[in-house]
Design a protein around this motif. Structure first.
Motif, PDB file in Angstrom:
ATOM      1  N   PRO A 135      -0.843   0.764  -1.244  1.00  0.00           N
ATOM      2  CA  PRO A 135      -1.512   1.945  -1.192  1.00  0.00           C
ATOM      3  C   PRO A 135      -0.961   3.091  -2.140  1.00  0.00           C
ATOM      4  CG  PRO A 135      -1.215   1.331   1.117  1.00  0.00           C
ATOM      5  CD  PRO A 135      -0.335   0.178   0.226  1.00  0.00           C
ATOM      6  N   ILE A 136       0.280   3.281  -2.119  1.00  0.00           N
ATOM      7  CA  ILE A 136       0.881   4.368  -3.260  1.00  0.00           C
ATOM      8  C   ILE A 136       0.739   3.829  -4.418  1.00  0.00           C
ATOM      9  CG2 ILE A 136       3.031   5.336  -3.948  1.00  0.00           C
ATOM     10  CD1 ILE A 136       4.014   5.106  -1.032  1.00  0.00           C
ATOM     11  N   ILE A 137       0.993   2.630  -4.828  1.00  0.00           N
ATOM     12  CA  ILE A 137       0.571   2.280  -6.163  1.00  0.00           C
ATOM     13  C   ILE A 137      -0.716   2.408  -6.696  1.00  0.00           C
ATOM     14  CG2 ILE A 137       0.897   0.281  -8.052  1.00  0.00           C
ATOM     15  CD1 ILE A 137       3.546   1.794  -7.041  1.00  0.00           C
ATOM     16  N   ALA A 138      -1.681   1.842  -5.830  1.00  0.00           N
ATOM     17  CA  ALA A 138      -3.110   1.873  -6.179  1.00  0.00           C
ATOM     18  C   ALA A 138      -3.535   3.240  -6.286  1.00  0.00           C
ATOM     19  CB  ALA A 138      -3.712   1.136  -4.949  1.00  0.00           C
ATOM     20  N   GLY A 139      -3.004   4.162  -5.350  1.00  0.00           N
ATOM     21  CA  GLY A 139      -3.515   5.560  -5.269  1.00  0.00           C
ATOM     22  C   GLY A 139      -3.183   6.278  -6.767  1.00  0.00           C
ATOM     23  N   THR A 161     -20.325  14.656  -5.549  1.00  0.00           N
ATOM     24  CA  THR A 161     -20.595  13.925  -4.514  1.00  0.00           C
ATOM     25  C   THR A 161     -20.839  12.473  -4.785  1.00  0.00           C
ATOM     26  OG1 THR A 161     -21.472  15.864  -3.108  1.00  0.00           O
ATOM     27  CG2 THR A 161     -21.668  13.696  -2.146  1.00  0.00           C
ATOM     28  N   THR A 162     -21.716  12.489  -6.071  1.00  0.00           N
ATOM     29  CA  THR A 162     -21.917  11.153  -6.570  1.00  0.00           C
ATOM     30  C   THR A 162     -20.789  10.359  -6.780  1.00  0.00           C
ATOM     31  OG1 THR A 162     -22.567  12.089  -8.716  1.00  0.00           O
ATOM     32  CG2 THR A 162     -24.416  11.516  -7.133  1.00  0.00           C
ATOM     33  N   ARG A 163     -19.682  11.045  -7.474  1.00  0.00           N
ATOM     34  CA  ARG A 163     -18.652  10.483  -7.771  1.00  0.00           C
ATOM     35  C   ARG A 163     -17.688  10.358  -6.631  1.00  0.00           C
ATOM     36  NH1 ARG A 163     -20.317  12.984 -12.316  1.00  0.00           N
ATOM     37  NH2 ARG A 163     -19.560  12.127 -14.268  1.00  0.00           N
ATOM     38  N   LEU A 164     -17.593  10.874  -5.718  1.00  0.00           N
ATOM     39  CA  LEU A 164     -16.880  10.618  -4.380  1.00  0.00           C
ATOM     40  C   LEU A 164     -17.573   9.371  -3.762  1.00  0.00           C
ATOM     41  CD1 LEU A 164     -14.755  11.891  -2.754  1.00  0.00           C
ATOM     42  CD2 LEU A 164     -16.372  13.267  -1.568  1.00  0.00           C
ATOM     43  N   VAL A 165     -18.836   9.445  -3.638  1.00  0.00           N
ATOM     44  CA  VAL A 165     -19.303   8.058  -3.045  1.00  0.00           C
ATOM     45  C   VAL A 165     -18.933   6.937  -3.727  1.00  0.00           C
ATOM     46  CG1 VAL A 165     -21.530   6.926  -2.300  1.00  0.00           C
ATOM     47  CG2 VAL A 165     -21.057   9.426  -1.861  1.00  0.00           C
ATOM     48  N   ALA A 166     -19.110   6.905  -5.220  1.00  0.00           N
ATOM     49  CA  ALA A 166     -18.872   5.826  -5.852  1.00  0.00           C
ATOM     50  C   ALA A 166     -17.110   5.303  -5.732  1.00  0.00           C
ATOM     51  CB  ALA A 166     -19.201   6.022  -7.361  1.00  0.00           C
ATOM     52  N   GLY A 167     -16.750   6.190  -5.739  1.00  0.00           N
ATOM     53  CA  GLY A 167     -15.187   6.069  -5.599  1.00  0.00           C
ATOM     54  C   GLY A 167     -14.942   5.321  -3.932  1.00  0.00           C
ATOM     55  N   GLY A 209      -9.068   6.727   2.250  1.00  0.00           N
ATOM     56  CA  GLY A 209      -8.721   7.631   2.550  1.00  0.00           C
ATOM     57  C   GLY A 209      -7.943   8.526   1.353  1.00  0.00           C
ATOM     58  N   ILE A 210      -7.320   7.753   0.524  1.00  0.00           N
ATOM     59  CA  ILE A 210      -6.422   8.065  -0.625  1.00  0.00           C
ATOM     60  C   ILE A 210      -7.472   8.327  -1.650  1.00  0.00           C
ATOM     61  CG2 ILE A 210      -4.819   7.471  -2.466  1.00  0.00           C
ATOM     62  CD1 ILE A 210      -3.250   6.115  -0.132  1.00  0.00           C
ATOM     63  N   ALA A 211      -8.597   7.596  -1.892  1.00  0.00           N
ATOM     64  CA  ALA A 211      -9.695   7.630  -2.818  1.00  0.00           C
ATOM     65  C   ALA A 211     -10.323   9.021  -2.719  1.00  0.00           C
ATOM     66  CB  ALA A 211     -10.815   6.315  -2.709  1.00  0.00           C
ATOM     67  N   VAL A 212     -10.651   9.247  -1.417  1.00  0.00           N
ATOM     68  CA  VAL A 212     -11.264  10.604  -1.384  1.00  0.00           C
ATOM     69  C   VAL A 212     -10.699  11.773  -1.700  1.00  0.00           C
ATOM     70  CG1 VAL A 212     -12.369  12.046   0.549  1.00  0.00           C
ATOM     71  CG2 VAL A 212     -12.766   9.728   0.556  1.00  0.00           C
ATOM     72  N   SER A 222      -2.777  15.457  -7.507  1.00  0.00           N
ATOM     73  CA  SER A 222      -3.056  14.109  -6.863  1.00  0.00           C
ATOM     74  C   SER A 222      -1.922  13.085  -6.635  1.00  0.00           C
ATOM     75  CB  SER A 222      -4.100  13.462  -7.680  1.00  0.00           C
ATOM     76  OG  SER A 222      -3.910  12.952  -8.865  1.00  0.00           O
ATOM     77  N   LEU A 223      -1.253  13.156  -7.373  1.00  0.00           N
ATOM     78  CA  LEU A 223       0.152  12.461  -7.251  1.00  0.00           C
ATOM     79  C   LEU A 223       0.773  12.750  -6.043  1.00  0.00           C
ATOM     80  CD1 LEU A 223       1.535  11.334 -10.691  1.00  0.00           C
ATOM     81  CD2 LEU A 223       0.228   9.928  -9.100  1.00  0.00           C
ATOM     82  N   ILE A 224       1.295  14.149  -5.961  1.00  0.00           N
ATOM     83  CA  ILE A 224       1.634  14.738  -4.597  1.00  0.00           C
ATOM     84  C   ILE A 224       0.793  14.586  -3.434  1.00  0.00           C
ATOM     85  CG2 ILE A 224       2.417  16.795  -3.570  1.00  0.00           C
ATOM     86  CD1 ILE A 224       3.128  17.706  -6.620  1.00  0.00           C
ATOM     87  N   ALA A 225      -0.403  14.530  -3.698  1.00  0.00           N
ATOM     88  CA  ALA A 225      -1.375  14.409  -2.591  1.00  0.00           C
ATOM     89  C   ALA A 225      -1.373  12.970  -1.954  1.00  0.00           C
ATOM     90  CB  ALA A 225      -2.927  14.911  -2.848  1.00  0.00           C
ATOM     91  N   VAL A 226      -1.390  11.874  -3.070  1.00  0.00           N
ATOM     92  CA  VAL A 226      -1.432  10.606  -2.583  1.00  0.00           C
ATOM     93  C   VAL A 226       0.062  10.460  -1.906  1.00  0.00           C
ATOM     94  CG1 VAL A 226      -0.867   8.287  -3.637  1.00  0.00           C
ATOM     95  CG2 VAL A 226      -2.653   9.751  -4.455  1.00  0.00           C
TER      96      VAL A 226
END
Length: 276
Positions: free
Chosen positions: A110-114, A154-160, A216-219, A250-254
Motif C-alpha cells: 500500500p505505501i509503495i503503490a501510493g 471528479t472524473t479523474r477521481l472516479v478513474a483513479g 482509500g489511498i488513491a482517493v 500526498s506522500l505525507i498523506a499516504v
C-alpha cells in the motif's frame, strides 16, 4: 518588527483557512461523483484509459500498471533481503514466507503503490489541471456552462478509483515475486518451506483489506493532486510549484492514511500467533 510578529501570529490562521478550502474542495469532488459518472461518460472512459495505460512513451511499456509492478518488485527484493538477514540472526530464516505474507499486503505494497501513484498519475493530473488553469481553459469551461469541478476533478477521481484495482494487483504480484526470488533464488531458502509458510499465514482478509487501503489511498492522492492543479497560479512556474507541493503533501498523506487504516484494521488483530 510588528509585521514579523503579525505574520507569525497569522500563520496558523492561514493554515486553517487553507485546510478549510481543501476540505470544501474534496467534499465537492466526492459529492459530484454521481453526476460525473452519468453526464461525462466519454471523458470518463478516456481518463480511465489514460490512468491505466498512460500515453505517449509510457503507453509503450504498459503505463502505470507496469511501472508500479517494477517499483514494488524492487521493494519486494529489498524487503526480502532485509527480512532474511534479520530472521537469519535468530535462526528463523525459514519464516521468510511468513514475513512476506504479513508485511506485503499490510504495509509494504500500500505505501509503495501510493507513492508510485503520486509520482506518476498524481503529478500528471496536477500538471494537466495547472496548465489548464493558467491558460484560462478552466474559466472557458465555466463560461460555456460546463461545471469544471465535476468535469475535470471528479472524473479523474472516479478513474483513479477504478484503475487502482488492476494497478494494485500488479503491485502485489511484483512485491511477492521480488520477495520470493530474493530468498529462494539468491539465499537458497527451500521453495517448499517458503511456500508452506506463505500459504499458511496468507489470509484472504489481508488481501481484501489491502485493496480497500489502495482505494482509500488513491482517493487521497488524486484529491490532493487535483486540488493543487485546479488552484494553481503564477503561470508555468506556478504549475511547477503546484506539482512539487502536491507530491510532498500526498506522500505525507499516504503515510498518514496508511497508519490510520492499519491501526483501524490490525491494531486489535488476533489473526496469527507464533509460540515456541
Amino acid at each position: 518588527m510588528l509585521s514579523t510578529v503579525r505574520n507569525a501570529l497569522g500563520a496558523p490562521l492561514r493554515l486553517l483557512d487553507d485546510l478549510g478550502r481543501q476540505a470544501e474542495f474534496y467534499g465537492k469532488g466526492v459529492i459530484w461523483i454521481p453526476k460525473a459518472v452519468k453526464s461525462y461518460k466519454t471523458e470518463q472512459v478516456r481518463l480511465i484509459a489514460e490512468v491505466g495505460m498512460s500515453n505517449g512513451a509510457l503507453a509503450v511499456i504498459g503505463g502505470s500498471s507496469v511501472i508500479t509492478f517494477f517499483i514494488t518488485l524492487f521493494a519486494g527484493v529489498t524487503g526480502g533481503l532485509q527480512s532474511y538477514d534479520a530472521l537469519a540472526n535468530l535462526q528463523l530464516e525459514a519464516l521468510g514466507g511468513f514475513a512476506s505474507a504479513i508485511i506485503n499486503p499490510r504495509l509494504l505494497v500500500p505505501i509503495i503503490a501510493g507513492a508510485a501513484l503520486a509520482a506518476t498519475v498524481g503529478s500528471g493530473f496536477t500538471a494537466q489541471l495547472g496548465a489548464m488553469r493558467v491558460s484560462e481553459e478552466i474559466d472557458a469551461l465555466e463560461v460555456m456552462g460546463v461545471r469544471s469541478l465535476p468535469y475535470l476533478v471528479t472524473t479523474r477521481l472516479v478513474a483513479g478509483m477504478i484503475t487502482i484495482i488492476p494497478i494494485f494487483a500488479m503491485a502485489m504480484v511484483g512485491a511477492w515475486v521480488g520477495w520470493k526470488t530474493t530468498q529462494v533464488g539468491f539465499f537458497g531458502l527451500s521453495e517448499g518451506t517458503f511456500d508452506h509458510y506463505m500459504q499458511t499465514f496468507m489470509q484472504w482478509q489481508d488481501v481484501l483489506y489491502s485493496f480497500a487501503q489502495a482505494i482509500g489511498i488513491a482517493v487521497v492522492v488524486i484529491s490532493i493532486h487535483t486540488y493543487y492543479g485546479y488552484t494553481a497560479t503564477g503561470g508555468p512556474a506556478g504549475v511547477g510549484l503546484a506539482v512539487g507541493k502536491a507530491v510532498r503533501t500526498s506522500l505525507i498523506a499516504v503515510l498518514t492514511a496508511e497508519l490510520a487504516i492499519s491501526m483501524a484494521l490490525y491494531a486489535d488483530s488476533d489473526a496469527f500467533r507464533i509460540t515456541g
